[in-house]
Scaffold this active site. Structure first.
Site, PDB file in Angstrom:
ATOM      1  N   SER A 109      -4.884  17.412  -4.149  1.00 15.52           N
ATOM      2  CA  SER A 109      -3.830  16.399  -4.050  1.00 15.52           C
ATOM      3  C   SER A 109      -2.940  16.405  -5.289  1.00 15.52           C
ATOM      4  O   SER A 109      -1.720  16.267  -5.194  1.00 15.52           O
ATOM      5  CB  SER A 109      -4.447  15.004  -3.843  1.00 15.52           C
ATOM      6  OG  SER A 109      -5.141  14.560  -4.996  1.00 15.52           O
ATOM      7  N   LYS A 110      -3.546  16.591  -6.467  1.00 15.91           N
ATOM      8  CA  LYS A 110      -2.763  16.599  -7.702  1.00 15.91           C
ATOM      9  C   LYS A 110      -1.964  17.893  -7.853  1.00 15.91           C
ATOM     10  O   LYS A 110      -0.882  17.899  -8.462  1.00 15.91           O
ATOM     11  CB  LYS A 110      -3.689  16.386  -8.902  1.00 15.91           C
ATOM     12  CG  LYS A 110      -4.307  14.995  -8.962  1.00 15.91           C
ATOM     13  CD  LYS A 110      -3.243  13.912  -9.035  1.00 15.91           C
ATOM     14  CE  LYS A 110      -3.835  12.535  -9.239  1.00 15.91           C
ATOM     15  NZ  LYS A 110      -2.803  11.480  -9.387  1.00 15.91           N
TER      16      LYS A 110
ATOM     17  N   ASP B 233       0.863  -1.179   0.000  1.00 11.30           N
ATOM     18  CA  ASP B 233       0.000   0.000   0.000  1.00 11.30           C
ATOM     19  C   ASP B 233       0.899   1.229   0.000  1.00 11.30           C
ATOM     20  O   ASP B 233       1.665   1.450   0.952  1.00 11.30           O
ATOM     21  CB  ASP B 233      -0.889  -0.015   1.241  1.00 11.30           C
ATOM     22  CG  ASP B 233      -1.910   1.111   1.278  1.00 11.30           C
ATOM     23  OD1 ASP B 233      -1.682   2.151   0.621  1.00 11.30           O
ATOM     24  OD2 ASP B 233      -2.934   0.980   1.977  1.00 11.30           O
TER      25      ASP B 233
ATOM     26  N   ILE C 166      -6.365   7.648  -6.363  1.00 13.92           N
ATOM     27  CA  ILE C 166      -7.790   7.427  -6.167  1.00 13.92           C
ATOM     28  C   ILE C 166      -8.514   8.738  -6.433  1.00 13.92           C
ATOM     29  O   ILE C 166      -7.930   9.817  -6.370  1.00 13.92           O
ATOM     30  CB  ILE C 166      -8.114   6.917  -4.742  1.00 13.92           C
ATOM     31  CG1 ILE C 166      -7.606   7.916  -3.679  1.00 13.92           C
ATOM     32  CG2 ILE C 166      -7.527   5.534  -4.513  1.00 13.92           C
ATOM     33  CD1 ILE C 166      -7.988   7.526  -2.264  1.00 13.92           C
TER      34      ILE C 166
ATOM     35  N   ASN D 148       2.314   5.818 -10.081  1.00 11.27           N
ATOM     36  CA  ASN D 148       1.064   5.741 -10.840  1.00 11.27           C
ATOM     37  C   ASN D 148      -0.156   5.521  -9.956  1.00 11.27           C
ATOM     38  O   ASN D 148      -1.279   5.470 -10.469  1.00 11.27           O
ATOM     39  CB  ASN D 148       1.174   4.599 -11.867  1.00 11.27           C
ATOM     40  CG  ASN D 148       0.082   4.655 -12.909  1.00 11.27           C
ATOM     41  OD1 ASN D 148      -0.270   5.717 -13.389  1.00 11.27           O
ATOM     42  ND2 ASN D 148      -0.472   3.500 -13.234  1.00 11.27           N
TER      43      ASN D 148
ATOM     44  N   TYR E  98      -9.485  16.027  -4.768  1.00  6.41           N
ATOM     45  CA  TYR E  98      -8.654  15.388  -5.791  1.00  6.41           C
ATOM     46  C   TYR E  98      -7.726  16.418  -6.435  1.00  6.41           C
ATOM     47  O   TYR E  98      -6.524  16.186  -6.573  1.00  6.41           O
ATOM     48  CB  TYR E  98      -9.550  14.739  -6.839  1.00  6.41           C
ATOM     49  CG  TYR E  98      -8.803  14.100  -7.983  1.00  6.41           C
ATOM     50  CD1 TYR E  98      -8.222  12.844  -7.842  1.00  6.41           C
ATOM     51  CD2 TYR E  98      -8.670  14.757  -9.210  1.00  6.41           C
ATOM     52  CE1 TYR E  98      -7.526  12.260  -8.895  1.00  6.41           C
ATOM     53  CE2 TYR E  98      -7.985  14.181 -10.263  1.00  6.41           C
ATOM     54  CZ  TYR E  98      -7.414  12.935 -10.099  1.00  6.41           C
ATOM     55  OH  TYR E  98      -6.721  12.359 -11.137  1.00  6.41           O
TER      56      TYR E  98
END
Length: 257
Positions: free
Chosen positions: A138-139, A43, A73, A70, A135
């Protein structure tokens, strides 16, 4: 990604937190040309797991040439619909720390091989679409961190950052997303995206954006953000919100049944 590397004759370390996924991927990669593959169940959001799979890679092969970050989520939810904001740390744990941890342990080995790092970010880091707040955050963190790292590690390690749009994958095929995405936006096949990414990292490119037409939207966002705001508010957000509401109703009905 594993299959594209296999076609180019690379030996592989494939990592997945679900062990039952690994044998099939390994078998297919061998058939495509990979001479040696090890499978590791881990993980990426767990620091010790990341150290373990980097150590296993170096122990088995004696070196490390490329690190492909890669894992990721998704999180699709309007902020006003959130009842417990503490449910979302895992998005950052996987999408950000899940790239930082293995990179930290890989750096000494990549320096020896003058290796390469691929970090998967997203067009969401630049365009900030509605319902993807956590999301996108986080990116954005991924993009900023690896841009900083690029300066620190040059010239011994090359860092390539991928800003990907909608790719035909398990993530975009979530029911609430697919109802909107596949109708409004051209979606790129995962095979074509992976080909572009592997070619980009081998050439040492700073950025790989796929599909490439998103670059035009980056210009619109930079020069005239009001246009994107209008598109989001009038077109994308209403349809996404409707799809999410429908998915919520469907889930509730299923639980009731």
């Amino acid at each position: 990604m594993a299959y594209q590397y296999a076609k180019r004759g690379a030996s592989l370390v494939i990592v997945d937190k679900n062990a039952h996924h690994l044998p099939k991927v390994a078998e297919t990669a061998r058939g495509l040309g990979s001479p040696d593959i090890i499978q590791v169940c881990a993980d990426v959001s767990i620091l010790e797991d990341c150290k373990r799979f980097i150590d296993e890679a170096v122990k088995h092969f004696g070196q490390l040439d490329h690190l492909v970050n890669n894992a990721g989520i998704s999180s699709v939810c309007p902020i006003e619909n959130i009842t417990d904001v503490t449910n979302f740390p895992r998005v950052m744990d996987v999408n950000f720390w899940g790239l930082v941890y293995p990179t930290h342990f890989a750096i000494p080995h990549l320096k020896k091989s003058k290796g390469k790092i691929l970090a998967i970010s997203s067009v969401a880091a630049l365009m900030h679409p509605p319902t993807l707040g956590f999301y996108s955050a986080s990116k954005s963190a991924v993009k900023t961190f690896f841009e900083t790292l690029r300066s620190e590690l040059a010239p011994s390690i090359t860092v390539t950052i991928a800003t990907l749009g909608f790719i035909d994958s398990n993530m975009t095929r979530q029911e609430h997303l697919s109802k909107v995405v596949f109708r409004l936006v051209p979606v790129m096949s995962s095979r074509r995206a992976a080909e572009a990414l592997v070619d980009g990292i081998r050439r040492g490119e700073r950025y790989v954006t796929e599909p490439k037409w998103y670059k035009a939207l980056f210009m619109v966002e930079a020069l005239c953000p009001q246009v994107m705001d209008w598109c989001y508010g009038r077109i994308l957000f209403p349809q996404l919100k409707h799809a999410l509401d429908e998915a919520s109703i469907s889930t509730s009905q299923t639980k009731a049944d």
